[in-house]
Write a protein that holds these residues in place. Structure first.
Motif, short mmCIF file in Angstrom:
data_model
loop_
_atom_site.label_atom_id
_atom_site.label_comp_id
_atom_site.label_asym_id
_atom_site.label_seq_id
_atom_site.Cartn_x
_atom_site.Cartn_y
_atom_site.Cartn_z
N PRO A 36 0.71 -1.23 0.05
CA PRO A 36 0.09 -0.20 -0.05
C PRO A 36 0.88 1.33 0.06
O PRO A 36 1.96 1.04 0.42
CB PRO A 36 -0.87 -0.28 1.24
CG PRO A 36 0.21 -0.93 2.12
CD PRO A 36 0.84 -1.97 1.41
N SER A 38 -2.79 4.67 1.80
CA SER A 38 -3.76 3.53 2.16
C SER A 38 -4.27 3.69 3.75
O SER A 38 -3.89 4.48 4.31
CB SER A 38 -3.04 2.18 2.04
OG SER A 38 -2.05 2.12 3.06
N SER A 39 -5.26 2.75 4.11
CA SER A 39 -5.66 2.68 5.58
C SER A 39 -4.54 2.10 6.30
O SER A 39 -4.88 2.18 7.55
CB SER A 39 -6.92 1.90 5.53
OG SER A 39 -6.54 0.50 4.72
N ALA A 40 -3.29 1.90 5.97
CA ALA A 40 -2.40 1.17 6.65
C ALA A 40 -1.54 2.10 7.37
O ALA A 40 -0.35 1.65 7.67
CB ALA A 40 -1.68 0.02 5.91
N HIS A 41 -1.76 3.24 7.56
CA HIS A 41 -0.89 4.13 8.20
C HIS A 41 -1.75 5.11 8.94
O HIS A 41 -2.87 5.31 9.05
CB HIS A 41 -0.42 5.29 6.81
CG HIS A 41 -0.92 6.18 6.38
ND1 HIS A 41 -1.82 6.24 5.48
CD2 HIS A 41 -1.27 7.56 6.96
CE1 HIS A 41 -2.64 7.42 5.16
NE2 HIS A 41 -2.07 8.16 6.10
N SER A 95 3.76 4.16 8.51
CA SER A 95 2.84 3.03 7.92
C SER A 95 3.42 1.92 8.02
O SER A 95 5.05 1.64 8.11
CB SER A 95 3.16 3.74 6.39
OG SER A 95 2.38 2.66 5.34
N ASP A 125 3.88 -1.47 5.61
CA ASP A 125 3.37 -1.95 4.59
C ASP A 125 2.83 -3.09 4.55
O ASP A 125 1.90 -3.40 3.55
CB ASP A 125 4.80 -2.51 3.61
CG ASP A 125 5.34 -1.04 3.35
OD1 ASP A 125 4.78 0.27 3.30
OD2 ASP A 125 6.67 -1.16 2.89
N GLU A 180 0.51 -3.83 6.79
CA GLU A 180 -0.74 -3.65 7.37
C GLU A 180 -1.22 -4.15 8.75
O GLU A 180 -2.34 -4.26 9.00
CB GLU A 180 -1.90 -3.72 6.27
CG GLU A 180 -1.83 -3.25 5.08
CD GLU A 180 -3.02 -3.19 4.14
OE1 GLU A 180 -3.99 -3.43 4.54
OE2 GLU A 180 -2.70 -2.67 2.79
#
Length: 119
Positions: free
Chosen positions: A10, A14-17, A87, A89, A91
């Motif tokens: 991502p 993205s929503s992963a941060h 972040s 990566d 997730e």
């Protein structure tokens, strides 16, 4: 590079941060991160809110840094409002099954941004 699983990584959008605002009159800040077992998955950026320019990026963390404290000090061009985004990566955050990571962003004053393993 040591990685778990595969697939596309991502972006910082993205929503992963985790994105937090920093407003400071102090120009120099310290970013302290206790990395989990997969440090290559971790990265961060600082963006100038007035221009949307990325002004600082994290160094590349490698496998030798697993479960260690990493401290970066950076001086921003000018006082102002900045966005700090961290972040993971893969997730899964900096936590849990892969080590209890955490981070803080601070000036010479008390901590202004912080977080635990939940990204």
């Amino acid at each position: 590079a040591l990685r778990r699983g595969g697939g596309a990584l991502p972006s910082m959008q993205s929503s992963a941060h985790r994105n937090m605002q920093i407003q400071t009159s102090q120009r120099c800040i310290k970013i302290s991160i206790f990395l989990d077992e997969y440090p290559v998955d971790t990265s961060w950026i600082i963006t100038d809110e007035s221009t949307d320019d990325i002004v600082v990026t994290s160094p590349a963390y490698d496998v030798s840094m697993a479960l260690t404290q990493q401290v970066e000090t950076t001086c921003l061009v000018a006082p102002g409002q900045y966005s700090f985004a961290i972040s993971d990566d893969y997730e899964d955050g900096l936590c849990c099954l892969w080590g209890e990571g955490n981070y803080t962003v601070s000036t010479l004053l008390p901590s202004i941004v912080g977080g635990n393993a939940e990204i």
